[in-house]
Design a protein around this motif. Structure first.
Motif, PDB file in Angstrom:
ATOM      1  N   ARG A 280      -9.567  64.390 -24.869  1.00  0.00           N
ATOM      2  CA  ARG A 280     -10.526  64.278 -26.009  1.00  0.00           C
ATOM      3  C   ARG A 280      -9.357  63.895 -27.178  1.00  0.00           C
ATOM      4  O   ARG A 280      -8.290  64.516 -27.508  1.00  0.00           O
ATOM      5  CB  ARG A 280     -11.061  65.621 -26.413  1.00  0.00           C
ATOM      6  N   ASN A 282      -9.403  63.508 -31.146  1.00  0.00           N
ATOM      7  CA  ASN A 282     -10.206  63.580 -32.735  1.00  0.00           C
ATOM      8  C   ASN A 282      -9.581  62.744 -33.552  1.00  0.00           C
ATOM      9  O   ASN A 282      -8.416  62.596 -33.872  1.00  0.00           O
ATOM     10  CB  ASN A 282     -10.082  64.873 -33.222  1.00  0.00           C
ATOM     11  N   ASN A 297     -15.022  62.421 -32.353  1.00  0.00           N
ATOM     12  CA  ASN A 297     -14.416  62.781 -31.324  1.00  0.00           C
ATOM     13  C   ASN A 297     -14.640  61.661 -29.950  1.00  0.00           C
ATOM     14  O   ASN A 297     -15.856  61.118 -30.021  1.00  0.00           O
ATOM     15  CB  ASN A 297     -14.798  64.048 -30.637  1.00  0.00           C
TER      16      ASN A 297
END
Length: 374
Positions: A280, A282, A297
């Motif tokens: 992930r 951000n 995200n």
């Protein structure tokens, strides 16, 4: 009940709420003021972090991950690598380490890595450093999840304390000038009242904002349940991958994510929690209220770089927008450095209000006892 009788009753509520909750309100305010500058304090309390020059960056984010795997081979879960705007020592979190695991506990392992030497220069668990201990005291009264719930409920009472003070002061028509005066030559009891009044009026707006957002942050499940009745909220779907060969480098995956949101600056990179997990990334985009914890995200398959899900922080529902703004408003980040300074100052107000209110109550008590003795 007449207006005058209601005013007297509200003043009594305000007095007893202040006596019973004022000290706690002051504690929460003072710790909150300190935490407005939480990252700066973390560096100030650690010489190794302070010694790393601002602007220093690692040669690659994959090299940072390789350092983590080399130094902590037993930790096979997800790492969260923070990409700070100012550079310097790299903050990293490892959630749910076995050393601090427990129901309702939040105590990740915290590491800082030298971006040039690629070695750990500081390590500790959440709650065992000065600043994170302060954070736990402010957020959960050092009592884990039950403390957060208790503080959220008490925060509602604190809103009543603020509101009752404003109601009790509110002047009658035509008497605003007198109600706003500070009588320098009056008796000590009157000067304490005027000081209490001036501090309260100067800070009431920010105190309402900070206390209300604090209640919502302390009671996240209840807050989401209420907001979710009005507006749909984002829920991340569970995504798994199929292991196939070596994972791509974090740098390649970060570039793919940034190509999806070209105006986004790297804020965090989270590695897979296992061989079937995702990476992930951000990204902080202009217009999001928080640079440090943005809501944009991108989830990627670490084996082929395919984007499996993404969330646009600038295309949120109304309910998610409210949730996105809670923390940046509570800490002042949403308004930049000026907002942080204002929130810092507002955190000092409860102590001044508690001290002036308590001193005035004590002095008036002495005066009443003296009159009875005459």
């Amino acid at each position: 009940m007449s207006r005058q009788a209601l005013r007297v009753t509200v003043r009594r509520w305000h007095l007893w709420l202040g006596i019973t909750l004022g000290g706690l309100f002051a504690l929460v305010g003072l710790t909150g003021s300190a935490l407005v500058f939480y990252p700066e304090l973390e560096r100030a309390f650690s010489e190794p972090l302070h010694a790393v020059p601002a602007g220093t960056r690692p040669r690659s984010w994959q090299a940072v991950l390789d350092t983590l795997h080399r130094e902590h081979p037993e930790r096979t879960g997800a790492w969260r690598i923070e990409v700070t705007a100012e550079g310097g020592a790299i903050p990293i979190r490892y959630y749910d380490p076995p050393e601090t695991r427990g129901p309702g506990r939040f105590a990740p392992l915290l590491l800082w890595i030298d971006p040039v030497q690629l070695t750990t220069i500081r390590a500790g668990f959440w709650g065992r450093t000065v600043v994170t201990w302060l954070y736990d005291l402010h957020y959960r009264l050092l009592l884990d999840a039950p403390g957060g719930t208790a503080l959220g409920i008490l925060g509602i009472a604190m809103l009543g304390l603020i509101g009752s003070g404003l109601w009790a002061w509110w002047p009658r028509p035509g008497s605003w000038r007198r109600a706003l005066r500070f009588k320098r030559d009056a008796a000590a009891v009157r000067r304490l009242y005027d000081l209490h009044k001036v501090v309260g009026l100067a800070s009431v707006g920010l105190l309402l904002l900070v206390t209300a957002t604090g209640v919502m942050l302390d009671l996240p499940d209840q807050t989401r349940a209420v907001i979710g009745r009005v507006s749909p909220l984002y829920r991340a779907s569970a995504v798994v991958t199929v292991p196939r060969g070596a994972m791509l480098s974090l740098d390649a995956l970060a570039r793919i994510a940034q190509a999806r949101m070209p105006d986004g600056a790297l804020a965090w990179i989270e590695t897979p929690a296992g061989p079937r997990g995702t990476v992930r990334v951000n990204l902080s985009r202009p217009g999001e209220p928080s640079r440090r914890f943005p809501r944009t995200n991108v989830w990627l398959d670490p084996y082929d770089g395919r984007i499996v899900a993404y969330r646009d922080g600038l295309a949120e529902t109304g309910g998610d927008t409210v949730l996105d703004w809670l923390h940046p408003l509570h800490g002042g980040e949403a308004a930049g450095m000026a907002g942080r300074v204002l929130i810092f100052l507002s955190g000092l107000a409860p102590t001044m209000l508690f001290v002036t209110g308590w001193l005035r109550w004590r002095r008036r008590g002495r005066q009443r006892r003296s009159m009875h003795l005459v």
